[in-house]
Design an enzyme around this catalytic site. Structure first.
Site, PDB file in Angstrom:
ATOM      1  N   HIS A  65      -9.657  10.587   2.872  1.00 39.16           N
ATOM      2  CA  HIS A  65      -8.900   9.982   1.780  1.00 39.16           C
ATOM      3  C   HIS A  65      -7.839  11.002   1.351  1.00 39.16           C
ATOM      4  CE1 HIS A  65     -11.861   6.669   0.146  1.00 39.16           C
ATOM      5  NE2 HIS A  65     -11.511   6.477   1.406  1.00 39.16           N
ATOM      6  N   GLU A  67      -7.271  12.606  -1.408  1.00 33.00           N
ATOM      7  CA  GLU A  67      -7.803  13.767  -2.139  1.00 33.00           C
ATOM      8  C   GLU A  67      -8.558  14.711  -1.204  1.00 33.00           C
ATOM      9  OE1 GLU A  67      -8.145  10.546  -2.718  1.00 33.00           O
ATOM     10  OE2 GLU A  67      -8.489  10.090  -4.837  1.00 33.00           O
ATOM     11  N   SER A  92      -6.843   6.123  -8.577  1.00 33.10           N
ATOM     12  CA  SER A  92      -8.139   6.485  -9.159  1.00 33.10           C
ATOM     13  C   SER A  92      -9.121   6.896  -8.057  1.00 33.10           C
ATOM     14  CB  SER A  92      -8.675   5.272  -9.932  1.00 33.10           C
ATOM     15  OG  SER A  92      -9.853   5.580 -10.612  1.00 33.10           O
ATOM     16  N   CYS A  97     -14.432  11.075  -3.262  1.00 36.42           N
ATOM     17  CA  CYS A  97     -13.463  12.059  -3.764  1.00 36.42           C
ATOM     18  C   CYS A  97     -13.895  12.590  -5.132  1.00 36.42           C
ATOM     19  CB  CYS A  97     -12.074  11.433  -3.820  1.00 36.42           C
ATOM     20  SG  CYS A  97     -11.515  10.891  -2.182  1.00 36.42           S
TER      21      CYS A  97
END
Lengths: 160, 160
Positions: A65, A67, A92, A97
């Protein structure tokens, strides 16, 4: 005193925008690569130490992802460094993450938007992480367009 | 009937041992590579679809814990597959790995031991994940030895 306070506030706003713009630039790079348009940067003492974007499509990855990619690109860091970091993400953060943020004790997360997907913000807050949501229109539009055109890919990315 | 029940139980025990042995083999491979000795496998319908071990040292990785490496090596899967998976790990899963388990809706986790490190088992259980801890002596010994010889590396891996 009021004048000084105003200057400080504006400076902080400007810096926040700069880093969210960097996260957005990562998201757009991911989009240009045919990937899922989510980007992130990790900031330590006013300097970006890791940039990343979702690489599910590009690398066939189940864990990169935005992040996570930013954390990976920041390289191995000590807990002392993470505790002085702020993580910026265009969306978000999901459970994975958010878990990484908790593992490393990153104390602050700036979120581009949580309208198209609400991650584990409550869990983060319950563990003492400061979470600020900017609701940036550009982040919302980018994700709305992506989800409309690729709902199956999006569902795969969030385990739905 | 009692006889049948016994046979089923023994079969289940044998299968569980086989998969934990596979996770242990991954941990030992990591150890042989000079890395942190934690391993994991992901099992779908009685078949291992992903194997992994901690790669912090080997790849300079901040995100490749054993469980994450196994997830990555399992490749992109749909939620329907993850929901039929069991994750085996030699050590209680940290916040990041637990978050990944929650993201993908993996319903069951078999843990080698949680004596040397207690991860987010309570969070997993609170979200409906079944967590079984085997307290395997070989897992405990391996981690105890590693932590004694490399406490700084271990602290880095768990954000301490």
């Amino acid at each position: 005193m009021r004048g000084e306070a105003k200057v400080t506030y504006e400076l902080e706003e400007r810096i926040m925008d700069t880093f969210m713009q960097a996260a957005l630039a990562e998201a757009k790079q991911g989009q240009a690569e045919g990937g899922i348009p989510i980007g992130s940067v990790i900031v330590h003492n006013g300097r970006i130490i890791g940039r990343g974007h979702n690489r599910r499509v590009q690398k066939g990855s189940a864990i990169l992802h935005g992040e996570m990619d930013a954390l990976e690109n920041a390289g191995r860091q000590t807990a002392a460094v993470y505790r002085e970091c702020t993580l910026y993400t265009t969306l978000s953060p999901c459970a994975m993450c958010s878990g990484a943020i908790l593992l490393y004790g990153i104390p602050r997360v700036i979120v581009g938007e949580n309208r198209t997907f609400l991650g584990e913000e409550e869990l983060l807050k319950s563990r003492g992480v400061t979470v600020d949501v900017l609701q940036e229109q550009e982040c919302i539009s980018m994700m709305t367009d992506f989800i409309e055109t690729g709902p199956e890919l999006w569902n795969e990315d969030i385990g739905v």
